[in-house]
Scaffold this motif. Sequence first.
Motif, short mmCIF file in Angstrom:
data_model
loop_
_atom_site.label_atom_id
_atom_site.label_comp_id
_atom_site.label_asym_id
_atom_site.label_seq_id
_atom_site.Cartn_x
_atom_site.Cartn_y
_atom_site.Cartn_z
N VAL A 350 41.11 56.38 5.14
CA VAL A 350 41.39 55.35 6.14
C VAL A 350 40.21 55.23 7.10
N ASP A 351 39.93 54.00 7.52
CA ASP A 351 39.00 53.76 8.62
C ASP A 351 39.73 52.89 9.62
N PHE A 352 39.44 53.08 10.89
CA PHE A 352 40.20 52.40 11.94
C PHE A 352 39.32 52.18 13.15
N ALA A 353 39.68 51.20 13.95
CA ALA A 353 38.93 50.92 15.17
C ALA A 353 39.83 50.19 16.15
N TRP A 354 39.57 50.46 17.42
CA TRP A 354 40.28 49.78 18.51
C TRP A 354 39.30 48.79 19.13
N PHE A 355 39.62 47.52 19.07
CA PHE A 355 38.75 46.47 19.59
C PHE A 355 39.29 46.00 20.93
N SER A 356 38.54 46.31 22.00
CA SER A 356 39.03 45.96 23.33
C SER A 356 38.78 44.50 23.68
N SER A 357 37.85 43.84 22.96
CA SER A 357 37.59 42.43 23.23
C SER A 357 36.83 41.83 22.07
N ASP A 358 36.90 40.51 21.94
CA ASP A 358 36.16 39.83 20.89
C ASP A 358 34.66 39.97 21.10
N GLU A 364 31.46 47.46 18.58
CA GLU A 364 32.51 48.44 18.32
C GLU A 364 32.66 48.75 16.84
N MET A 365 32.23 47.84 15.98
CA MET A 365 32.28 48.14 14.56
C MET A 365 31.29 49.25 14.19
N SER A 366 30.35 49.54 15.06
CA SER A 366 29.31 50.53 14.77
C SER A 366 29.39 51.71 15.74
N ALA A 449 31.69 73.17 13.38
CA ALA A 449 32.51 72.71 12.26
C ALA A 449 33.75 71.95 12.72
N ASP A 450 34.31 72.32 13.86
CA ASP A 450 35.59 71.77 14.29
C ASP A 450 35.51 70.78 15.44
N MET A 451 34.32 70.52 15.97
CA MET A 451 34.25 69.64 17.14
C MET A 451 34.78 68.26 16.80
N PRO A 452 35.42 67.63 17.76
CA PRO A 452 36.02 66.31 17.51
C PRO A 452 34.96 65.23 17.34
N ASP A 453 35.34 64.15 16.68
CA ASP A 453 34.40 63.04 16.50
C ASP A 453 34.88 61.82 17.27
N LEU A 454 34.05 60.79 17.24
CA LEU A 454 34.37 59.58 17.99
C LEU A 454 35.63 58.90 17.47
N GLY A 455 35.88 59.05 16.18
CA GLY A 455 37.09 58.44 15.63
C GLY A 455 38.35 58.94 16.31
N MET A 456 38.35 60.19 16.75
CA MET A 456 39.53 60.73 17.42
C MET A 456 39.79 60.03 18.75
N LEU A 457 38.73 59.59 19.41
CA LEU A 457 38.94 58.84 20.64
C LEU A 457 39.62 57.51 20.34
#
Length: 467
Positions: A350-358, A364-366, A449-457
């Motif tokens: 799965v890939d996902f993203a939260w878009f706060s504005s157009d 935000e795609m990157s 090894a376990d640090m969170p990534d940006l996707g978790m935000l």
Amino acid sequence: MNYNDRVKEALACVDKARTQAGAAPWLVGYDINGIQEYVTANSRPIAMRGASLVIKNFDDTLRREGAIFAGGGRGILLVPGERCQQFVEQLPKKYAELSICGVLAAAAVPLHTGEEWASLRWLRLKLQNAKDAAPPPKDRAPATKASQCDRCRMYEAEYLTKTGGQPENICARCETITTLGQKNAATVDQRGLSLAELASRGYVAAVSADGNSMGRLFEELDSLEALAVVSTVIKQLFSDAHSGALQEAGAEQFVDPVTGGDDIRVFFQPECVAPYVGALARKIKEGASSFGLLRGTLTQKQADFLSGIGIGIGVAVTSEKTPASSMLQRAHELERSAKRLCLQGTRSAVDFAWFSSDAAYSKEMSLDNGIARGQRPVALDDEWDAYVHKTQCLRHVPAAQRAILAERRNMIEEEFANFFRYQVARSKHWQDWFKAIGSDWSDTSRVLADMPDLGMLELLRMLKGEK
């Protein structure tokens, strides 16, 4: 899951089709162009449901006429040679009449006895060429801006109607699909006139999902029986998995306008994303592993390939005011990103993203540099539950400290690793986070090894209870 009844029905359809097609049968294939654009041109859930019913009704009609398979806007039939040319010519016309402005491609090849695999391959090639060469929809573009449809903005308004007491000028297509959706509304609970009714905190999640390696799977099939059976069970599997995942996710309100074969599209609240995604991948894996040889219609090699199918999922969370077509376009781009991970050997992703504005769409795609840096997309095979757990534990890290993860975009990997280790060493909140996920923050190798990534935000904003 037991699909024996579906298998028997599929085999019976093939037997009947062979008998009716006579001694010189031809294979006819059809595929509707631009289904997503057709269904989402009018963003109102009731209209999207109506547009989906147009496609479903067309498939159902061909199924009643003896199609070997028909579903999700595509299908294969076996017809007598003397009827073939007229049949192929009429299919696009019938769909255009039913849909008002839809485009369907059709192609036909003779069925060679003893070499059905060659005929099936030939048909796939001809059908793809027919899709590429299909003419555009019948021109119903508005002559002026004032004459355009108030709902889809794409076609000439032909009808005056009222919604909520307000007059609207709408096109023939919007009139047709809205009326059809309203007639169907008595049997469903999702009757809203706006995606805003599905929103949570002003945002809606759009999901675009598609089965992995389906083209390769169907290239392995060498008979009409195998084609009919596999098409039927895949359609049922994905439908059952989707319904079950919605239930597990607690999605009481949703709109799933385009579901057919191995394609899934659905809109619901952002809080449903994490449980839905995990359940969908799990149910497809469980169901596929139960198929076996499907009453002897498959070889062991074909059965093994089928048992390993997975799914690529894209999720875009956008403002409730974003057009449905734009929501699904973004979700589809994320789906393609997930599928790239699957090409590396992952069954489902799965890939996902939260878009706060157009305005922030391109940026935000990157948000991250992709697979090489351990960011999203995320594998769903065994890692998803752990990924969600890590994300949930981030709630206890203050937002100001979580924000340091964004620095990963601006640093080389080694530089960020040193920066993050320093932050963990001085922050009890980060130390507690590592303890909560079962990791040792004092072990440098475990921190890295376990640090969170940006996707978790991104995912954190979608979880239930977040503001």
